[in-house]
Design a protein around this motif. Structure first.
Motif, PDB file in Angstrom:
ATOM      1  N   TRP A 103       0.632  -1.182   0.241  1.00  0.00           N
ATOM      2  CA  TRP A 103      -0.154   0.390  -0.149  1.00  0.00           C
ATOM      3  C   TRP A 103       0.412   1.679   0.276  1.00  0.00           C
ATOM      4  O   TRP A 103       0.451   2.168  -0.653  1.00  0.00           O
ATOM      5  N   LYS A 104       1.730   1.424   0.923  1.00  0.00           N
ATOM      6  CA  LYS A 104       2.688   2.578   0.412  1.00  0.00           C
ATOM      7  C   LYS A 104       3.436   2.802  -0.927  1.00  0.00           C
ATOM      8  O   LYS A 104       3.635   3.647  -1.481  1.00  0.00           O
ATOM      9  N   THR A 105       3.932   1.466  -1.833  1.00  0.00           N
ATOM     10  CA  THR A 105       4.090   1.998  -2.606  1.00  0.00           C
ATOM     11  C   THR A 105       3.625   2.861  -4.095  1.00  0.00           C
ATOM     12  O   THR A 105       3.821   4.292  -4.180  1.00  0.00           O
ATOM     13  N   PRO A 106       2.493   2.808  -4.295  1.00  0.00           N
ATOM     14  CA  PRO A 106       1.300   3.444  -4.717  1.00  0.00           C
ATOM     15  C   PRO A 106       1.477   4.772  -3.839  1.00  0.00           C
ATOM     16  O   PRO A 106       1.730   5.463  -5.007  1.00  0.00           O
ATOM     17  N   LEU A 107       1.505   4.511  -2.641  1.00  0.00           N
ATOM     18  CA  LEU A 107       1.396   6.149  -2.559  1.00  0.00           C
ATOM     19  C   LEU A 107       2.366   7.303  -2.774  1.00  0.00           C
ATOM     20  O   LEU A 107       2.048   7.612  -2.873  1.00  0.00           O
ATOM     21  N   ILE A 108       3.627   6.675  -2.185  1.00  0.00           N
ATOM     22  CA  ILE A 108       4.761   7.069  -3.193  1.00  0.00           C
ATOM     23  C   ILE A 108       4.363   8.138  -4.411  1.00  0.00           C
ATOM     24  O   ILE A 108       4.487   8.717  -4.373  1.00  0.00           O
ATOM     25  N   LEU A 109       3.707   6.890  -5.428  1.00  0.00           N
ATOM     26  CA  LEU A 109       4.220   7.089  -6.442  1.00  0.00           C
ATOM     27  C   LEU A 109       3.154   8.386  -6.790  1.00  0.00           C
ATOM     28  O   LEU A 109       3.749   9.433  -7.520  1.00  0.00           O
ATOM     29  N   LYS A 187     -14.802   3.822   6.591  1.00  0.00           N
ATOM     30  CA  LYS A 187     -13.571   3.667   5.427  1.00  0.00           C
ATOM     31  C   LYS A 187     -12.447   5.003   4.603  1.00  0.00           C
ATOM     32  O   LYS A 187     -11.162   4.267   4.815  1.00  0.00           O
ATOM     33  N   MET A 188     -13.237   5.681   4.160  1.00  0.00           N
ATOM     34  CA  MET A 188     -12.792   6.923   3.883  1.00  0.00           C
ATOM     35  C   MET A 188     -12.074   7.501   4.985  1.00  0.00           C
ATOM     36  O   MET A 188     -10.614   8.135   4.698  1.00  0.00           O
ATOM     37  N   ASN A 189     -12.909   7.544   6.470  1.00  0.00           N
ATOM     38  CA  ASN A 189     -11.379   7.818   7.665  1.00  0.00           C
ATOM     39  C   ASN A 189     -10.498   7.741   7.314  1.00  0.00           C
ATOM     40  O   ASN A 189      -9.922   8.133   8.070  1.00  0.00           O
ATOM     41  N   THR A 190     -11.106   6.091   7.806  1.00  0.00           N
ATOM     42  CA  THR A 190      -9.838   5.320   8.285  1.00  0.00           C
ATOM     43  C   THR A 190      -8.728   5.215   6.918  1.00  0.00           C
ATOM     44  O   THR A 190      -7.609   5.562   7.329  1.00  0.00           O
ATOM     45  N   ILE A 191      -9.016   5.511   5.467  1.00  0.00           N
ATOM     46  CA  ILE A 191      -8.324   6.020   5.225  1.00  0.00           C
ATOM     47  C   ILE A 191      -6.943   7.415   5.044  1.00  0.00           C
ATOM     48  O   ILE A 191      -5.645   6.865   5.054  1.00  0.00           O
ATOM     49  N   ILE A 192      -7.847   7.971   5.427  1.00  0.00           N
ATOM     50  CA  ILE A 192      -6.991   9.137   5.153  1.00  0.00           C
ATOM     51  C   ILE A 192      -6.466   8.990   6.558  1.00  0.00           C
ATOM     52  O   ILE A 192      -5.295  10.204   6.652  1.00  0.00           O
ATOM     53  N   SER A 193      -6.749   8.548   7.704  1.00  0.00           N
ATOM     54  CA  SER A 193      -6.402   8.903   8.631  1.00  0.00           C
ATOM     55  C   SER A 193      -4.875   8.507   8.660  1.00  0.00           C
ATOM     56  O   SER A 193      -3.856   8.930   9.352  1.00  0.00           O
ATOM     57  N   ALA A 194      -4.840   6.887   8.091  1.00  0.00           N
ATOM     58  CA  ALA A 194      -4.095   6.271   7.590  1.00  0.00           C
ATOM     59  C   ALA A 194      -2.832   7.402   6.740  1.00  0.00           C
ATOM     60  O   ALA A 194      -1.730   6.797   7.228  1.00  0.00           O
ATOM     61  N   VAL A 195      -3.366   7.297   6.590  1.00  0.00           N
ATOM     62  CA  VAL A 195      -2.320   8.583   5.493  1.00  0.00           C
ATOM     63  C   VAL A 195      -1.774  10.055   5.754  1.00  0.00           C
ATOM     64  O   VAL A 195      -0.986   9.825   5.828  1.00  0.00           O
ATOM     65  N   ALA A 196      -2.854   9.982   6.234  1.00  0.00           N
ATOM     66  CA  ALA A 196      -2.005  11.468   7.345  1.00  0.00           C
ATOM     67  C   ALA A 196      -0.873  10.933   8.758  1.00  0.00           C
ATOM     68  O   ALA A 196      -0.012  11.695   8.507  1.00  0.00           O
ATOM     69  N   ILE A 202       6.024   8.336   3.830  1.00  0.00           N
ATOM     70  CA  ILE A 202       6.020   8.752   2.347  1.00  0.00           C
ATOM     71  C   ILE A 202       7.244  10.536   1.768  1.00  0.00           C
ATOM     72  O   ILE A 202       7.526  10.013   1.095  1.00  0.00           O
ATOM     73  N   VAL A 203       6.682  10.821   3.015  1.00  0.00           N
ATOM     74  CA  VAL A 203       7.432  12.348   2.325  1.00  0.00           C
ATOM     75  C   VAL A 203       8.858  12.258   1.615  1.00  0.00           C
ATOM     76  O   VAL A 203       9.594  12.724   1.295  1.00  0.00           O
ATOM     77  N   TRP A 204       9.563  11.859   3.187  1.00  0.00           N
ATOM     78  CA  TRP A 204      10.871  10.966   2.977  1.00  0.00           C
ATOM     79  C   TRP A 204      11.138  10.341   2.136  1.00  0.00           C
ATOM     80  O   TRP A 204      12.225  10.193   1.885  1.00  0.00           O
ATOM     81  N   SER A 205      10.235   9.079   1.930  1.00  0.00           N
ATOM     82  CA  SER A 205      11.138   8.463   1.115  1.00  0.00           C
ATOM     83  C   SER A 205      10.335   8.374  -0.746  1.00  0.00           C
ATOM     84  O   SER A 205      10.630   7.730  -1.392  1.00  0.00           O
ATOM     85  N   SER A 206      10.359   9.651  -0.745  1.00  0.00           N
ATOM     86  CA  SER A 206      10.194   9.509  -2.021  1.00  0.00           C
ATOM     87  C   SER A 206      10.656  10.618  -3.010  1.00  0.00           C
ATOM     88  O   SER A 206      10.335  11.258  -3.980  1.00  0.00           O
ATOM     89  N   GLY A 207      11.958  11.565  -2.633  1.00  0.00           N
ATOM     90  CA  GLY A 207      12.711  12.285  -3.067  1.00  0.00           C
ATOM     91  C   GLY A 207      13.269  11.620  -4.739  1.00  0.00           C
ATOM     92  O   GLY A 207      12.995  12.904  -5.069  1.00  0.00           O
ATOM     93  N   ILE A 208      13.920  10.725  -4.679  1.00  0.00           N
ATOM     94  CA  ILE A 208      14.142  10.812  -5.693  1.00  0.00           C
ATOM     95  C   ILE A 208      12.933  10.629  -7.132  1.00  0.00           C
ATOM     96  O   ILE A 208      13.315  10.535  -8.033  1.00  0.00           O
ATOM     97  N   GLN A 209      12.075   9.644  -6.332  1.00  0.00           N
ATOM     98  CA  GLN A 209      10.830   9.637  -7.679  1.00  0.00           C
ATOM     99  C   GLN A 209      10.333  11.223  -8.215  1.00  0.00           C
ATOM    100  O   GLN A 209      10.094  11.463  -9.028  1.00  0.00           O
TER     101      GLN A 209
END
Lengths: 317, 343
Positions: A103-109, A187-196, A202-209
């Motif tokens: 789930w993290k890879t698509p988010l990072i992209l 469901k949306m609440n949990t997703i948004i909270s998870a992302v937040a 996520i921010v820290w691992s998307s430099g090169i991308q």
């Protein structure tokens, strides 16, 4: 004029010389090619291929280190079954790591593409914001990131909490309420909270991308943008009809890069487990674990690239 | 603004003359537009006004997420450890001190560590960039049998994590030599880092070979032909024609190599037992601190207070690389675009 004559005379001399030599130019060039890569070839045999083969061999053996060398004892698939059946830590870490990558890879992209689109626009302070967003590139591969992340967690400052503790409110919840989307669906609440909550990672691992996507965005010809504006395309349409097709080849590259990066990340729990096993002198088991993880990820990359490749638009020059 | 709206403006201004305010001009322009056009223009104008604000909020918020740990680091490194337990202290310390920094420098043996790191780091990066460039050039510009297969190995080098091969590599360096004839122990010597770097097999060398291959592939073939006609052999062509052209991409790859070697602790902890780089020091900072600072068992340090020293160590170890980044920021960010990794 004189110079030109001299040059042509020189080439004639060259041609004569070439005829004297038996070997045709093409084959000579091929030999030079081998010459250029020979250094790497030797190194790769010694420091990559042989160790790789050995580690595969170790994964089928019980390995003990004695004075004078390494002693192996053939166990067949015993080490693999140990890793999968007996080492609870390994299987637990493996499944949680794989789910996290999933789930993290698509988010990072998505995140890095979004940021790249923003950083590609013209505005004041663009250079500064670019510098800030690429900053993780120089830090994230090192132990500093591990400490930063650990300290943030121990002081309760990762993710959305970091803002919430600072302003002493549940910021994400407030924001969602403000936008009127709070409570639309659980469901949306949990997703948004998870992302937040994971925004830090996520921010820290998307430099090169971000860097790669930005480079791709700059390859979009200005004429495409002009044409889209003439036709009255909205920003949304522009993104899906122009931007997305142009950056799509980079989605695959970034995907592979993200997955590989998670291999070597200091936060990777599977690798931590493998290292622990290794430090207990269980080398066979450790090799088997490393190979299991590697093969799973390789298979995942293979399947995903096969799927993604179907939807990629390659510009034919 | 779309072009079909511009035309009537010019016309109407001609007809009525120049003594007209902007508002009136706009009104006239609006009249000549269809309903859809008007709504499009309105939407666009609204978006153009709101978007910069949103953009600022997004960039500021996320930029803060990135800068936050760094600011926190600086704030922690110069505060007294008692401040960690003071709930009113978040950013600005109540008691400033440089004692923590001094103690951390002592615990990390920073002078000696830095020297070792630089020796390893700069040397390996330099050697590796050159060897990877040579290899990349070989793959980009020559046709030979088995090239596809050999390049597959390069791709494998990118994909295989170093953890998979680290143990056999360790054994290899422990008993380095020809089996049965002689063997030397290379563990703890810098050769364990230098040998792979010289042969283009060091940290992330697969990626570097790929970058150089893409770059050299992008250079025009005429360069090579011209050099050949002027009597250059392939090797001289590489040195005298290709390298000067690749200068900026060399610098970029070198910088990334420096960063990767600087941050590496995995390979160094595998091969070094006594030699310490900045990264390995920081990786083991907990034990270092307890050995050098709190060897007295009566001193009890709260894990919350320990953060002060840890953050000081972080600050020490990223400062050199951060300075490099600030000075050469352009080459970090723009080099990749030009290096040909794209397209």
């Amino acid at each position: 004029m004189n110079e030109q004559n001299a040059v042509s005379a020189k080439t004639e001399v060259k041609d004569k010389k070439k005829k004297v030599r038996r070997m045709p130019y093409e084959r000579r060039k091929a030999l030079y090619g081998y010459g250029f890569i020979s250094l790497w070839l030797v190194g790769t045999l010694m420091f990559f291929l042989i160790p790789l083969g050995k580690s595969l061999w170790y994964s089928f053996n019980k390995v003990t280190i004695e004075t004078g060398g390494i002693v192996t004892e053939w166990k067949g698939l015993g080490m693999y079954s140990y890793a999968l059946n007996e080492d609870r830590d390994f299987t637990d870490n493996l499944s949680s790591m794989l789910i996290e990558t999933l789930w993290k890879t698509p988010l990072i992209l998505i995140f890095s593409l979004f940021i790249a689109v923003i950083l590609n626009q013209k505005f004041k302070g663009r250079t500064l914001s670019r510098a800030i967003f690429f900053l993780p590139v120089i830090i994230v591969t090192g132990p500093v990131f591990k400490i930063i992340n650990g300290d943030m967690e121990s002081t309760g400052n990762t993710g959305a909490e970091q803002f919430s503790t600072m302003f002493s409110t549940d910021l994400v919840g407030e924001l969602m309420q403000f936008l009127g989307i709070y409570g639309l669906s659980d469901k949306m609440n949990t997703i948004i909270s998870a992302v937040a909550d994971n925004i830090f990672g996520i921010v820290w691992s998307s430099g090169i991308q971000i860097l790669l996507f930005l480079a791709a965005l700059q390859n979009i010809p200005p004429s495409a943008k002009e044409a889209a504006q003439m036709e009255g395309a909205t920003a949304w349409e522009y993104f899906w009809k122009i931007t997305f097709p142009y950056v799509s080849p980079f989605i695959l590259a970034n995907l592979i890069f993200t997955v590989i990066d998670s291999f070597t990340s200091p936060m990777n729990t599977v690798m931590k487990r493998i290292l622990e096993t290794k430090s207990e002198w269980k080398y066979g088991e450790a090799s088997a674990m490393a190979w299991i993880y590697f093969l799973i990820v390789l298979a995942a990359i293979g399947i995903i690239s096969a799927i993604v490749n179907k939807f990629i638009y390659y510009e034919v020059d | 603004m779309s072009d079909n709206t511009a035309a009537p403006v010019v016309k109407s201004e001609h007809e009525i003359g120049s003594g007209m305010s902007k508002k009136q001009a706009k009104k006239i322009r609006m009249q000549s537009m269809s309903k859809e056009e008007i709504s499009y223009v309105r939407r666009k104008a609204a978006l153009e006004k709101i978007w910069p604000f949103f953009r600022f909020v997004i960039l500021f918020g996320l930029g803060f997420v990135i800068l936050y740990p760094l600011i926190y680091m600086v704030s922690c490194a110069f505060r007294d450890r008692a401040d960690m337990n003071d709930p009113t202290v978040m950013w600005i310390p109540r008691h400033y001190t440089i004692e923590i920094m001094k103690e951390t420098i002592k615990a990390m043996d920073f002078g000696k560590t830095l020297k070792t790191t630089l020796l390893l780091n700069i040397g390996c990066s330099f050697v590796q960039v050159i060897s990877c460039a040579i290899t990349g050039y070989g793959f980009a510009r020559f046709n030979f049998k088995g090239k596809k297969f050999l390049f597959l190995i390069v791709i494998m080098m990118i994909l295989v994590p170093p953890q998979v091969i680290s143990l056999p590599l360790f054994a290899q360096f422990r008993f380095f030599g020809i089996k049965g004839l002689f063997s030397i122990n290379l563990i703890d010597s810098m050769l364990t880092m230098y040998l792979p770097a010289i042969t283009a097999n060091g940290i992330r060398s697969g990626l570097m070979i790929l970058i150089f291959r893409q770059f050299f592939k992008g250079l025009p073939k005429e360069l090579e032909d011209a050099a050949y006609i002027d009597g250059c052999g392939p090797f001289m062509t590489f040195i005298r024609v290709m390298i000067p052209n690749a200068a900026s991409s060399f610098l970029t790859v070198f910088l990334f190599s420096v960063v990767w070697y600087w941050n590496d602790y995995y390979v160094s902890t595998t091969f070094f037992t006594n030699t310490n780089t900045v990264a390995t020091m920081l990786y083991n900072i907990d034990t270092r601190l307890s050995e050098h600072l709190f060897s007295d068992a009566t001193v009890k340090i709260d894990p919350r207070e320990l953060i002060v020293w840890k953050e000081a160590g972080c600050l020490l170890s990223i400062t050199p690389i951060l300075v490099l980044y600030v000075l050469l920021q352009k080459h970090f960010t723009e080099g990749i675009e030009r290096s040909g990794l794209v397209g």
